[in-house]
Design a protein around this motif. Structure first.
Motif, PDB file in Angstrom:
ATOM      1  N   GLY A 133      62.032 -10.495  39.973  1.00 40.99           N
ATOM      2  CA  GLY A 133      63.011  -9.535  38.451  1.00 40.99           C
ATOM      3  C   GLY A 133      61.407  -8.747  38.617  1.00 40.99           C
ATOM      4  O   GLY A 133      60.098  -8.652  38.606  1.00 40.99           O
ATOM      5  N   VAL A 134      62.358  -7.542  38.217  1.00 43.31           N
ATOM      6  CA  VAL A 134      61.101  -6.875  37.820  1.00 43.31           C
ATOM      7  C   VAL A 134      61.630  -5.950  36.507  1.00 43.31           C
ATOM      8  O   VAL A 134      62.652  -5.716  36.210  1.00 43.31           O
ATOM      9  CB  VAL A 134      61.035  -5.019  38.421  1.00 43.31           C
ATOM     10  N   TRP A 135      60.585  -6.263  34.849  1.00 40.75           N
ATOM     11  CA  TRP A 135      61.063  -6.252  33.621  1.00 40.75           C
ATOM     12  C   TRP A 135      60.559  -4.975  33.304  1.00 40.75           C
ATOM     13  O   TRP A 135      59.080  -5.057  33.108  1.00 40.75           O
ATOM     14  CB  TRP A 135      60.991  -7.536  33.285  1.00 40.75           C
ATOM     15  N   ASP A 136      61.509  -4.520  32.449  1.00 42.89           N
ATOM     16  CA  ASP A 136      61.032  -3.435  31.797  1.00 42.89           C
ATOM     17  C   ASP A 136      61.412  -3.973  30.028  1.00 42.89           C
ATOM     18  O   ASP A 136      62.056  -4.142  29.714  1.00 42.89           O
ATOM     19  CB  ASP A 136      61.747  -2.185  32.100  1.00 42.89           C
ATOM     20  N   GLY A 137      59.940  -4.994  29.578  1.00 42.41           N
ATOM     21  CA  GLY A 137      60.503  -5.775  28.186  1.00 42.41           C
ATOM     22  C   GLY A 137      61.541  -6.688  28.750  1.00 42.41           C
ATOM     23  O   GLY A 137      61.552  -7.666  29.915  1.00 42.41           O
ATOM     24  N   ASP A 138      62.515  -6.447  28.119  1.00 40.95           N
ATOM     25  CA  ASP A 138      63.430  -7.554  28.325  1.00 40.95           C
ATOM     26  C   ASP A 138      64.454  -7.309  28.855  1.00 40.95           C
ATOM     27  O   ASP A 138      65.553  -8.512  29.627  1.00 40.95           O
ATOM     28  CB  ASP A 138      64.409  -7.857  26.847  1.00 40.95           C
ATOM     29  N   GLU A 139      64.836  -5.995  29.467  1.00 36.78           N
ATOM     30  CA  GLU A 139      65.298  -5.850  30.494  1.00 36.78           C
ATOM     31  C   GLU A 139      65.465  -5.823  32.083  1.00 36.78           C
ATOM     32  O   GLU A 139      64.198  -5.148  32.397  1.00 36.78           O
ATOM     33  CB  GLU A 139      65.642  -4.073  29.862  1.00 36.78           C
ATOM     34  N   CYS A 140      66.194  -6.628  32.679  1.00 34.13           N
ATOM     35  CA  CYS A 140      66.050  -6.627  34.175  1.00 34.13           C
ATOM     36  C   CYS A 140      65.608  -5.099  34.702  1.00 34.13           C
ATOM     37  O   CYS A 140      66.615  -4.285  34.907  1.00 34.13           O
ATOM     38  CB  CYS A 140      66.771  -7.558  34.795  1.00 34.13           C
ATOM     39  N   VAL A 141      65.371  -4.594  35.376  1.00 33.74           N
ATOM     40  CA  VAL A 141      65.118  -3.021  35.997  1.00 33.74           C
ATOM     41  C   VAL A 141      65.276  -3.348  37.843  1.00 33.74           C
ATOM     42  O   VAL A 141      65.095  -1.839  38.179  1.00 33.74           O
ATOM     43  CB  VAL A 141      64.293  -2.195  35.479  1.00 33.74           C
ATOM     44  N   GLY A 142      64.945  -4.610  38.705  1.00 34.69           N
ATOM     45  CA  GLY A 142      64.798  -4.762  39.930  1.00 34.69           C
ATOM     46  C   GLY A 142      64.673  -5.758  40.468  1.00 34.69           C
ATOM     47  O   GLY A 142      64.087  -6.879  39.517  1.00 34.69           O
ATOM     48  N   THR A 143      65.397  -6.157  41.145  1.00 33.56           N
ATOM     49  CA  THR A 143      65.736  -7.111  41.475  1.00 33.56           C
ATOM     50  C   THR A 143      65.578  -7.507  42.867  1.00 33.56           C
ATOM     51  O   THR A 143      65.756  -6.167  43.784  1.00 33.56           O
ATOM     52  CB  THR A 143      67.466  -7.377  42.024  1.00 33.56           C
ATOM     53  N   ALA A 144      64.993  -8.366  43.642  1.00 33.55           N
ATOM     54  CA  ALA A 144      64.523  -8.581  44.647  1.00 33.55           C
ATOM     55  C   ALA A 144      64.999 -10.495  45.451  1.00 33.55           C
ATOM     56  O   ALA A 144      64.374 -10.764  44.305  1.00 33.55           O
ATOM     57  CB  ALA A 144      63.844  -8.095  46.041  1.00 33.55           C
ATOM     58  N   GLY A 145      65.077 -10.317  46.691  1.00 37.37           N
ATOM     59  CA  GLY A 145      64.933 -11.834  46.960  1.00 37.37           C
ATOM     60  C   GLY A 145      64.836 -12.232  48.992  1.00 37.37           C
ATOM     61  O   GLY A 145      65.081 -10.872  49.613  1.00 37.37           O
ATOM     62  N   ALA A 146      64.756 -13.917  49.019  1.00 39.90           N
ATOM     63  CA  ALA A 146      64.191 -14.013  50.182  1.00 39.90           C
ATOM     64  C   ALA A 146      64.776 -14.981  50.599  1.00 39.90           C
ATOM     65  O   ALA A 146      64.459 -16.259  50.018  1.00 39.90           O
ATOM     66  CB  ALA A 146      63.168 -13.362  51.371  1.00 39.90           C
ATOM     67  N   PHE A 147      65.431 -15.034  51.390  1.00 38.69           N
ATOM     68  CA  PHE A 147      66.464 -17.154  51.743  1.00 38.69           C
ATOM     69  C   PHE A 147      65.533 -17.015  52.633  1.00 38.69           C
ATOM     70  O   PHE A 147      64.698 -16.800  53.672  1.00 38.69           O
ATOM     71  CB  PHE A 147      68.030 -16.284  52.271  1.00 38.69           C
ATOM     72  N   SER A 148      65.696 -18.449  53.290  1.00 37.86           N
ATOM     73  CA  SER A 148      65.004 -19.050  54.409  1.00 37.86           C
ATOM     74  C   SER A 148      65.747 -19.334  55.198  1.00 37.86           C
ATOM     75  O   SER A 148      66.320 -20.106  55.640  1.00 37.86           O
ATOM     76  CB  SER A 148      64.309 -20.474  53.750  1.00 37.86           C
ATOM     77  N   PHE A 149      65.277 -18.247  56.645  1.00 42.96           N
ATOM     78  CA  PHE A 149      66.347 -18.820  57.909  1.00 42.96           C
ATOM     79  C   PHE A 149      65.878 -18.737  59.319  1.00 42.96           C
ATOM     80  O   PHE A 149      64.249 -18.736  58.734  1.00 42.96           O
ATOM     81  CB  PHE A 149      67.221 -17.202  58.289  1.00 42.96           C
ATOM     82  N   ARG A 150      66.253 -19.286  60.535  1.00 50.70           N
ATOM     83  CA  ARG A 150      65.301 -19.116  61.255  1.00 50.70           C
ATOM     84  C   ARG A 150      66.108 -18.179  62.423  1.00 50.70           C
ATOM     85  O   ARG A 150      67.719 -18.586  62.077  1.00 50.70           O
ATOM     86  CB  ARG A 150      65.574 -20.152  61.896  1.00 50.70           C
ATOM     87  N   VAL A 151      65.881 -17.247  62.708  1.00 52.69           N
ATOM     88  CA  VAL A 151      66.680 -16.360  63.803  1.00 52.69           C
ATOM     89  C   VAL A 151      66.463 -16.602  65.467  1.00 52.69           C
ATOM     90  O   VAL A 151      65.402 -16.710  66.027  1.00 52.69           O
ATOM     91  CB  VAL A 151      66.020 -14.459  63.556  1.00 52.69           C
ATOM     92  N   SER A 152      67.431 -16.564  65.873  1.00 53.15           N
ATOM     93  CA  SER A 152      67.411 -16.769  67.145  1.00 53.15           C
ATOM     94  C   SER A 152      66.950 -15.703  68.423  1.00 53.15           C
ATOM     95  O   SER A 152      67.130 -14.332  67.616  1.00 53.15           O
ATOM     96  CB  SER A 152      69.420 -17.414  67.952  1.00 53.15           C
ATOM     97  N   VAL A 153      66.150 -15.598  69.091  1.00 52.29           N
ATOM     98  CA  VAL A 153      65.445 -14.327  69.609  1.00 52.29           C
ATOM     99  C   VAL A 153      66.169 -14.965  71.496  1.00 52.29           C
ATOM    100  O   VAL A 153      66.432 -15.921  72.207  1.00 52.29           O
ATOM    101  CB  VAL A 153      63.699 -14.424  69.622  1.00 52.29           C
ATOM    102  N   PRO A 154      65.757 -13.982  71.764  1.00 48.65           N
ATOM    103  CA  PRO A 154      65.634 -13.614  74.056  1.00 48.65           C
ATOM    104  C   PRO A 154      65.283 -14.307  74.136  1.00 48.65           C
ATOM    105  O   PRO A 154      63.860 -14.482  73.985  1.00 48.65           O
ATOM    106  CB  PRO A 154      65.341 -12.376  74.125  1.00 48.65           C
ATOM    107  N   GLY A 155      64.973 -15.718  74.802  1.00 49.84           N
ATOM    108  CA  GLY A 155      65.005 -16.961  75.027  1.00 49.84           C
ATOM    109  C   GLY A 155      64.867 -17.840  74.746  1.00 49.84           C
ATOM    110  O   GLY A 155      65.119 -19.056  75.083  1.00 49.84           O
ATOM    111  N   GLY A 156      65.722 -17.669  73.163  1.00 46.31           N
ATOM    112  CA  GLY A 156      66.873 -19.217  73.292  1.00 46.31           C
ATOM    113  C   GLY A 156      66.030 -19.689  71.883  1.00 46.31           C
ATOM    114  O   GLY A 156      66.175 -20.503  71.232  1.00 46.31           O
ATOM    115  N   ALA A 157      65.034 -19.155  71.391  1.00 47.82           N
ATOM    116  CA  ALA A 157      63.742 -19.284  70.600  1.00 47.82           C
ATOM    117  C   ALA A 157      64.305 -19.245  69.442  1.00 47.82           C
ATOM    118  O   ALA A 157      65.177 -18.042  68.723  1.00 47.82           O
ATOM    119  CB  ALA A 157      62.449 -19.701  70.455  1.00 47.82           C
TER     120      ALA A 157
END
Length: 409
Positions: free
Chosen positions: A48-72
């Motif tokens: 979160g990006v905070w300007d005082g007590d106000e949230c002014v930006g958000t971002a997150g990231a989930f933990s995934f595994r992505v299939s790629v050519p070849g099957g991995a």
């Protein structure tokens, strides 16, 4: 302006998520959906990006595994919930979050970052390329028939309660994960996503309906959908809104689509997210009456070029030196020699003369085998420095099936 960018705390989630809702129009999500994202948010991977007590930006990231050519399956950060308050535009907040996030993704040892974009023009400057596309269909079911293969009539279809059938449907879905590049191996809790069914999101359509396909007592496919009754001058013109159609074999797949196209009092079947080479395109009798449209889906960012390119296999032998431009993640900048084939690959730094010049954005677009390097060269985004290198690399980077992201995140 002084702002504080920090990892999200548990007691900040409600304010953080409310800011995200405001950035995406200010309409509160249903309690069911809000609970799901609360449960799935990985606090230690969210900012979160905070300007005082106000949230002014958000971002997150989930933990995934992505299939790629070849099957991995390759570890990937599923970038999500990105927003900047309208009152704090053009102040570098998004850039600061992307900077922090990609540095962290690298530290986590994840060679890929992926996202779906509300506005696709935003993320190219951070090195993301469109790595998968999706097709939307609007089938005129009064004029289109399904040319079903042999065995379709042996498939039994029956209505089931979507929640009661969730475990069986998820088992079918999991058997398909990895059959195409771009699909996600996910953690616990994600099986709840396709069951979200808030009345406020239906737009006058029915509650979520589910039909399963069975053969010899085994569930071999399912369709989840809504039925939206409509009429004009007493003529029924209902719409079927297909959310998921998944099957383990061609006959079961055809049976499900034939069912959707034959429902009484309807004349249209809509599907918003299908692979661009979906077999339904060959099952229909008249593709012109299917209103096919294509758009971007998952954007791909190579966080560690060498590791990412080594993680997949290649359709044909390839030995090519890339001159990679990556101003945002300078550890990728420079020359990389990729050698590989259908059995594996290596990608290492080199001082040899470059064969192709491109940015990391183009590598992300080509990585899963959807966008051809030849297409990108035609757009002036890849330069061939050794004659023949472009064709060699383009063939090698291909995929036998189109990559596809079945659901958002």
């Amino acid at each position: 302006m002084t702002t504080d960018l920090r990892t999200l705390r548990r007691d900040e989630w409600d304010r953080w998520y409310a800011r995200l809702e405001l950035a995406f129009g200010g309409v509160a999500e249903s309690p069911q959906e809000r609970r799901l994202w609360d449960d799935l948010t990985e606090l230690d991977r969210s900012y979160g990006v905070w300007d005082g007590d106000e949230c002014v930006g958000t971002a997150g990231a989930f933990s995934f595994r992505v299939s790629v050519p070849g099957g991995a399956f390759v570890a990937a950060a599923g970038v999500t919930m990105v927003s900047v308050a309208a009152t704090h535009r053009r102040r570098g907040i998004l850039t600061s979050m992307m900077r922090r996030q990609l540095d962290d993704v690298r530290a986590w040892g994840e060679p890929l970052a992926v996202l779906t974009a509300s506005e696709p023009a935003i993320y190219g400057r951070f090195g993301y390329g469109v790595g998968t596309r999706q097709a939307a269909l609007t089938i005129d079911s009064t004029r289109v028939r399904i040319d079903a293969p042999a065995g379709t009539d042996d498939v039994r279809l029956r209505f089931v309660d979507a929640a009661e059938a969730a475990e069986r449907c998820e088992a079918v879905y999991l058997r398909t994960v990895g059959t195409r590049p771009g699909m996600l191996a996910r953690g616990a809790g994600w099986e709840r996503l396709p069951l979200l069914d808030a009345e406020q999101d239906r737009g006058g359509a029915s509650p979520l309906l589910c039909v399963v396909a069975e053969r010899d007592g085994e569930t071999v496919g399912f369709a989840r959908f809504h039925n939206k009754p409509e009429s004009e001058f007493a003529v029924a013109r209902g719409r079927i809104q297909a959310r998921d159609v998944t099957a383990l074999d061609p006959a079961a797949y055809a049976a499900l689509w034939r069912f959707l196209c034959d429902i009484d009092l309807t004349e249209t079947v809509e599907a918003r997210n299908r692979p661009v080479d979906d077999p339904i395109l060959s099952l229909v009798s008249d593709i012109r009456r299917c209103g096919v449209r294509v758009r971007d889906s998952m954007h791909v960012r190579l966080v560690e070029v060498g590791v990412a390119l080594e993680a997949r296999t290649y359709l044909a032998p390839v030995d090519v030196v890339f001159e990679v431009e990556d101003a945002f993640c300078p550890w990728n900048q420079g020359r990389w020699r990729l050698t590989g084939d259908t059995k594996g690959a290596s990608c290492e730094r080199t001082d040899d003369r470059a064969d192709l010049a491109l940015s990391v954005r183009e590598l992300g677009a080509a990585y899963l085998g959807d966008v051809s390097l030849v297409e990108l060269a035609g757009a002036g985004r890849v330069r061939e420095l050794r004659q023949g290198a472009l064709a060699e690399a383009a063939v090698a980077f291909g995929s036998t099936v189109a990559p596809w992201l079945p659901h958002g995140f």
